[in-house]
Design an enzyme around this catalytic site. Structure first.
Site, PDB file in Angstrom:
ATOM      1  N   LYS A  13      31.043 -39.043  12.986  1.00 38.82           N
ATOM      2  CA  LYS A  13      31.708 -38.614  11.743  1.00 38.82           C
ATOM      3  C   LYS A  13      32.649 -39.708  11.233  1.00 38.82           C
ATOM      4  O   LYS A  13      32.622 -40.059  10.066  1.00 38.82           O
ATOM      5  CB  LYS A  13      32.499 -37.304  11.972  1.00 38.82           C
ATOM      6  CG  LYS A  13      31.627 -36.133  12.414  1.00 38.82           C
ATOM      7  CD  LYS A  13      32.416 -34.851  12.546  1.00 38.82           C
ATOM      8  CE  LYS A  13      33.501 -34.871  13.627  1.00 38.82           C
ATOM      9  NZ  LYS A  13      32.975 -35.007  15.012  1.00 38.82           N
ATOM     10  N   ARG A  89      37.027 -26.597  11.227  1.00 39.85           N
ATOM     11  CA  ARG A  89      36.363 -26.616  12.522  1.00 39.85           C
ATOM     12  C   ARG A  89      36.147 -25.205  13.057  1.00 39.85           C
ATOM     13  O   ARG A  89      35.585 -25.041  14.135  1.00 39.85           O
ATOM     14  CB  ARG A  89      37.272 -27.369  13.494  1.00 39.85           C
ATOM     15  CG  ARG A  89      36.597 -28.396  14.353  1.00 39.85           C
ATOM     16  CD  ARG A  89      37.726 -28.978  15.167  1.00 39.85           C
ATOM     17  NE  ARG A  89      37.340 -29.969  16.097  1.00 39.85           N
ATOM     18  CZ  ARG A  89      37.325 -31.278  15.857  1.00 39.85           C
ATOM     19  NH1 ARG A  89      37.589 -31.753  14.674  1.00 39.85           N
ATOM     20  NH2 ARG A  89      37.028 -32.112  16.818  1.00 39.85           N
ATOM     21  N   ARG A 128      32.910 -45.552  23.597  1.00 43.83           N
ATOM     22  CA  ARG A 128      33.692 -45.802  22.368  1.00 43.83           C
ATOM     23  C   ARG A 128      34.983 -46.577  22.654  1.00 43.83           C
ATOM     24  O   ARG A 128      35.682 -46.325  23.625  1.00 43.83           O
ATOM     25  CB  ARG A 128      34.062 -44.465  21.714  1.00 43.83           C
ATOM     26  CG  ARG A 128      35.074 -44.651  20.579  1.00 43.83           C
ATOM     27  CD  ARG A 128      35.212 -43.459  19.694  1.00 43.83           C
ATOM     28  NE  ARG A 128      35.675 -42.276  20.397  1.00 43.83           N
ATOM     29  CZ  ARG A 128      35.743 -41.086  19.836  1.00 43.83           C
ATOM     30  NH1 ARG A 128      35.353 -40.918  18.593  1.00 43.83           N
ATOM     31  NH2 ARG A 128      36.169 -40.056  20.532  1.00 43.83           N
ATOM     32  N   ARG A 161      40.082 -43.520  23.795  1.00 39.98           N
ATOM     33  CA  ARG A 161      40.787 -42.258  23.600  1.00 39.98           C
ATOM     34  C   ARG A 161      40.809 -41.488  24.915  1.00 39.98           C
ATOM     35  O   ARG A 161      39.813 -41.431  25.621  1.00 39.98           O
ATOM     36  CB  ARG A 161      40.086 -41.438  22.506  1.00 39.98           C
ATOM     37  CG  ARG A 161      40.707 -41.689  21.154  1.00 39.98           C
ATOM     38  CD  ARG A 161      39.948 -41.088  20.023  1.00 39.98           C
ATOM     39  NE  ARG A 161      39.607 -39.677  20.192  1.00 39.98           N
ATOM     40  CZ  ARG A 161      38.919 -38.987  19.296  1.00 39.98           C
ATOM     41  NH1 ARG A 161      38.513 -39.571  18.180  1.00 39.98           N
ATOM     42  NH2 ARG A 161      38.639 -37.723  19.503  1.00 39.98           N
ATOM     43  N   ARG A 172      35.131 -30.342  25.071  1.00 40.37           N
ATOM     44  CA  ARG A 172      35.060 -30.482  23.605  1.00 40.37           C
ATOM     45  C   ARG A 172      33.706 -30.009  23.092  1.00 40.37           C
ATOM     46  O   ARG A 172      33.621 -29.371  22.045  1.00 40.37           O
ATOM     47  CB  ARG A 172      35.297 -31.949  23.203  1.00 40.37           C
ATOM     48  CG  ARG A 172      36.763 -32.352  23.291  1.00 40.37           C
ATOM     49  CD  ARG A 172      36.933 -33.851  23.340  1.00 40.37           C
ATOM     50  NE  ARG A 172      36.526 -34.516  22.121  1.00 40.37           N
ATOM     51  CZ  ARG A 172      36.247 -35.821  22.048  1.00 40.37           C
ATOM     52  NH1 ARG A 172      36.340 -36.578  23.131  1.00 40.37           N
ATOM     53  NH2 ARG A 172      35.904 -36.353  20.906  1.00 40.37           N
TER      54      ARG A 172
HETATM   55  P1  AP5 Z   1      32.688 -41.646  16.035  1.00 40.36           P
HETATM   56  O1  AP5 Z   1      32.371 -42.086  14.649  1.00 40.36           O
HETATM   57  O2  AP5 Z   1      34.024 -41.987  16.601  1.00 40.36           O
HETATM   58  O3  AP5 Z   1      32.359 -40.062  16.207  1.00 40.36           O
HETATM   59  P2  AP5 Z   1      33.159 -38.785  15.714  1.00 40.36           P
HETATM   60  O4  AP5 Z   1      32.131 -37.790  15.296  1.00 40.36           O
HETATM   61  O5  AP5 Z   1      34.205 -39.157  14.724  1.00 40.36           O
HETATM   62  O6  AP5 Z   1      33.780 -38.344  17.092  1.00 40.36           O
HETATM   63  P3  AP5 Z   1      35.233 -37.785  17.423  1.00 40.36           P
HETATM   64  O7  AP5 Z   1      35.388 -37.878  18.916  1.00 40.36           O
HETATM   65  O8  AP5 Z   1      36.282 -38.455  16.593  1.00 40.36           O
HETATM   66  O9  AP5 Z   1      35.087 -36.306  16.985  1.00 40.36           O
HETATM   67  P4  AP5 Z   1      35.890 -35.099  17.421  1.00 40.36           P
HETATM   68  O10 AP5 Z   1      35.458 -34.135  16.396  1.00 40.36           O
HETATM   69  O11 AP5 Z   1      35.708 -34.689  18.817  1.00 40.36           O
HETATM   70  O12 AP5 Z   1      37.411 -35.622  17.431  1.00 40.36           O
HETATM   71  P5  AP5 Z   1      38.609 -35.506  16.410  1.00 40.36           P
HETATM   72  O13 AP5 Z   1      39.348 -36.778  16.426  1.00 40.36           O
HETATM   73  O14 AP5 Z   1      38.139 -34.946  15.110  1.00 40.36           O
HETATM   74  O15 AP5 Z   1      31.522 -42.242  16.977  1.00 40.36           O
HETATM   75  C1  AP5 Z   1      31.564 -42.036  18.382  1.00 40.36           C
HETATM   76  C2  AP5 Z   1      30.984 -43.293  19.089  1.00 40.36           C
HETATM   77  O16 AP5 Z   1      29.604 -43.398  18.766  1.00 40.36           O
HETATM   78  C3  AP5 Z   1      31.634 -44.620  18.652  1.00 40.36           C
HETATM   79  O17 AP5 Z   1      31.730 -45.453  19.754  1.00 40.36           O
HETATM   80  C4  AP5 Z   1      30.649 -45.180  17.618  1.00 40.36           C
HETATM   81  O18 AP5 Z   1      30.670 -46.595  17.579  1.00 40.36           O
HETATM   82  C5  AP5 Z   1      29.311 -44.652  18.167  1.00 40.36           C
HETATM   83  N1  AP5 Z   1      28.307 -44.394  17.131  1.00 40.36           N
HETATM   84  C6  AP5 Z   1      28.499 -43.819  15.912  1.00 40.36           C
HETATM   85  N2  AP5 Z   1      27.323 -43.709  15.250  1.00 40.36           N
HETATM   86  C7  AP5 Z   1      26.363 -44.205  16.094  1.00 40.36           C
HETATM   87  C8  AP5 Z   1      24.954 -44.366  15.992  1.00 40.36           C
HETATM   88  N3  AP5 Z   1      24.271 -43.986  14.904  1.00 40.36           N
HETATM   89  N4  AP5 Z   1      24.294 -44.884  17.052  1.00 40.36           N
HETATM   90  C9  AP5 Z   1      24.977 -45.274  18.168  1.00 40.36           C
HETATM   91  N5  AP5 Z   1      26.318 -45.157  18.314  1.00 40.36           N
HETATM   92  C10 AP5 Z   1      27.002 -44.634  17.288  1.00 40.36           C
HETATM   93  O19 AP5 Z   1      39.510 -34.368  17.105  1.00 40.36           O
HETATM   94  C11 AP5 Z   1      40.210 -34.614  18.296  1.00 40.36           C
HETATM   95  C12 AP5 Z   1      40.945 -33.358  18.735  1.00 40.36           C
HETATM   96  O20 AP5 Z   1      41.928 -32.978  17.747  1.00 40.36           O
HETATM   97  C13 AP5 Z   1      40.072 -32.097  18.885  1.00 40.36           C
HETATM   98  O21 AP5 Z   1      39.452 -32.031  20.149  1.00 40.36           O
HETATM   99  C14 AP5 Z   1      41.110 -30.970  18.657  1.00 40.36           C
HETATM  100  O22 AP5 Z   1      41.894 -30.748  19.803  1.00 40.36           O
HETATM  101  C15 AP5 Z   1      42.008 -31.560  17.587  1.00 40.36           C
HETATM  102  N6  AP5 Z   1      41.545 -31.207  16.236  1.00 40.36           N
HETATM  103  C16 AP5 Z   1      41.047 -32.049  15.272  1.00 40.36           C
HETATM  104  N7  AP5 Z   1      40.711 -31.371  14.175  1.00 40.36           N
HETATM  105  C17 AP5 Z   1      40.969 -30.057  14.421  1.00 40.36           C
HETATM  106  C18 AP5 Z   1      40.786 -28.862  13.676  1.00 40.36           C
HETATM  107  N8  AP5 Z   1      40.273 -28.883  12.440  1.00 40.36           N
HETATM  108  N9  AP5 Z   1      41.147 -27.694  14.243  1.00 40.36           N
HETATM  109  C19 AP5 Z   1      41.690 -27.655  15.478  1.00 40.36           C
HETATM  110  N10 AP5 Z   1      41.882 -28.746  16.246  1.00 40.36           N
HETATM  111  C20 AP5 Z   1      41.526 -29.943  15.733  1.00 40.36           C
HETATM  112 MG    MG Z   2      36.322 -39.058  14.664  1.00 38.25          MG
END
Ligand code: AP5
Ligand code: MG
Length: 215
Positions: A13, A89, A128, A161, A172
Site C-alpha cells: 500500500k 480498517r 522491508r 519496523r 497483524r
Molecule cells: P509496503 O508498501 O510497506 O506495504 P504496506 O501495505 O504499506 O504494509 P504496512 O506494513 O505498512 O501495512 P500495515 O497495514 O500493516 O501497516 P500500517 O503502517 O498501516 O511494502 C511492504 C514490503 O514489500 C516493502 O519492503 C516493499 O519494498 C515490498 N514490496 C512492495 N510491493 C512489492 C512488489 N510488488 N513486489 C515485491 N515486493 C514489494 O499500520 C501499522 C499499525 O498501526 C497497525 O498494525 C495498527 O496497530 C495501527 N493502525 C494503522 N491504521 C489503523 C487503523 N485505521 N485503525 C486501527 N489501527 C491502525
Molecule cells: Mg504502509
C-alpha cells in the site's frame, strides 16, 4: 479525486500510494505513518497507540477516526484530493468516515483493494527496510537501495519496523482477516470497489491500479 487503498499488511500500500499520489497529484494520508509520527513526538495519542501497534492489534476506532478526520479536513487536502492508506480498517471506521465526509459534501470516488496472499506478504514484510526521515520504502531483495542500508534520496540510515517481527506479522494478518477483510463487501455494496491483483512487480501492480482508477 479521493481514493482508499485496501490490502493486507505488506501488500504494498505504502509503495503504491507514493506512486499514485505522484501520478494523480493527491495528498497521501497513511494512518500507520501518522501514528508512528505521533509516537516519535511522544504525544498522548502516540502513547495510547503504542501497545496496540506493537502487538499487531488495532488502535481504537474513535481515536483513529478523529485523527484521520483532522488530516482529511485540512483545506489543502480537501482542495487537492487525498489517498487514504491503512484507513479505514474496520466497518465502523468506514461508516464513521462516510458520515463525516457527507457532512462536508465530500465522498470516496474509488476503493482499490490489493489482493496478495499471506505467504507473499510475509516475504515482503520480513525483507522491508524504510527511511525514518522521508518514509521511502525498500526491500532487501525486491527493491534494494543503491548503497546497502542507506536511503537513495537523503542518505539516512534505513531501519526496520518493530512490528515486522514474524510473531507480530502473524497477529497483524489475523487482525486483517478478521476485521479489515469485510471492508471489501462494504465498498462493493456502494459500487466503488476496484479489486486488483497485488502480485508481480511494483510496475505491474501500479499499471493495474492506474487502469482501474482511470476507468
Ligand atoms: P509496503 O508498501 O510497506 O506495504 P504496506 O501495505 O504499506 O504494509 P504496512 O506494513 O505498512 O501495512 P500495515 O497495514 O500493516 O501497516 P500500517 O503502517 O498501516 O511494502 C511492504 C514490503 O514489500 C516493502 O519492503 C516493499 O519494498 C515490498 N514490496 C512492495 N510491493 C512489492 C512488489 N510488488 N513486489 C515485491 N515486493 C514489494 O499500520 C501499522 C499499525 O498501526 C497497525 O498494525 C495498527 O496497530 C495501527 N493502525 C494503522 N491504521 C489503523 C487503523 N485505521 N485503525 C486501527 N489501527 C491502525
Ligand atoms: Mg504502509
Amino acid at each position: 479525486m479521493n481514493l482508499v487503498l485496501l490490502g493486507p499488511p505488506g501488500a504494498g500500500k505504502g509503495t503504491q500510494a507514493a506512486r499514485i499520489c505522484e501520478a494523480f497529484v493527491l495528498v497521501h494520508l497513511s494512518s500507520g505513518d501518522i501514528l508512528r509520527a505521533e509516537r516519535k513526538a511522544r504525544t498522548e495519542l502516540g502513547r495510547k497507540a503504542q501497545g496496540y501497534m506493537d502487538s499487531g492489534g488495532l488502535v481504537p476506532d474513535d481515536l483513529i477516526i478523529a485523527m484521520m478526520m483532522d488530516h482529511i479536513s485540512r483545506p489543502q487536502v480537501v482542495e487537492r484530493g487525498f489517498l487514504l492508506d491503512g484507513f479505514p480498517r474496520t466497518v465502523v471506521q468506514a461508516q464513521g468516515l462516510d458520515e463525516r465526509l457527507s457532512t462536508r459534501r465530500l465522498r470516496i470516488d474509488a476503493v482499490v483493494n490489493m489482493e496478495v496472499d499471506d505467504a507473499e506478504v510475509t516475504r515482503r514484510l520480513t525483507g522491508r527496510w524504510s527511511c525514518p526521515k522521508d518514509g521511502r520504502i525498500y526491500h532487501e531483495v525486491f527493491s534494494p537501495p543503491k548503497k546497502k542500508g542507506l536511503c537513495d534520496d537523503c542518505g539516512e540510515t534505513l531501519t526496520r519496523r518493530k512490528d515486522d517481527e514474524p510473531g507480530v506479522v502473524r497477529e497483524r494478518l489475523r487482525t486483517y482477516h478478521e476485521l479489515s477483510q469485510p471492508l471489501a463487501a462494504y465498498y462493493e455494496k456502494r459500487g466503488v470497489l476496484r479489486t486488483v491483483d497485488g502480485g508481480g512487480t511494483t510496475d505491474e501492480v501500479f499499471n493495474r491500479i492506474k487502469n482501474v482508477c482511470q476507468a
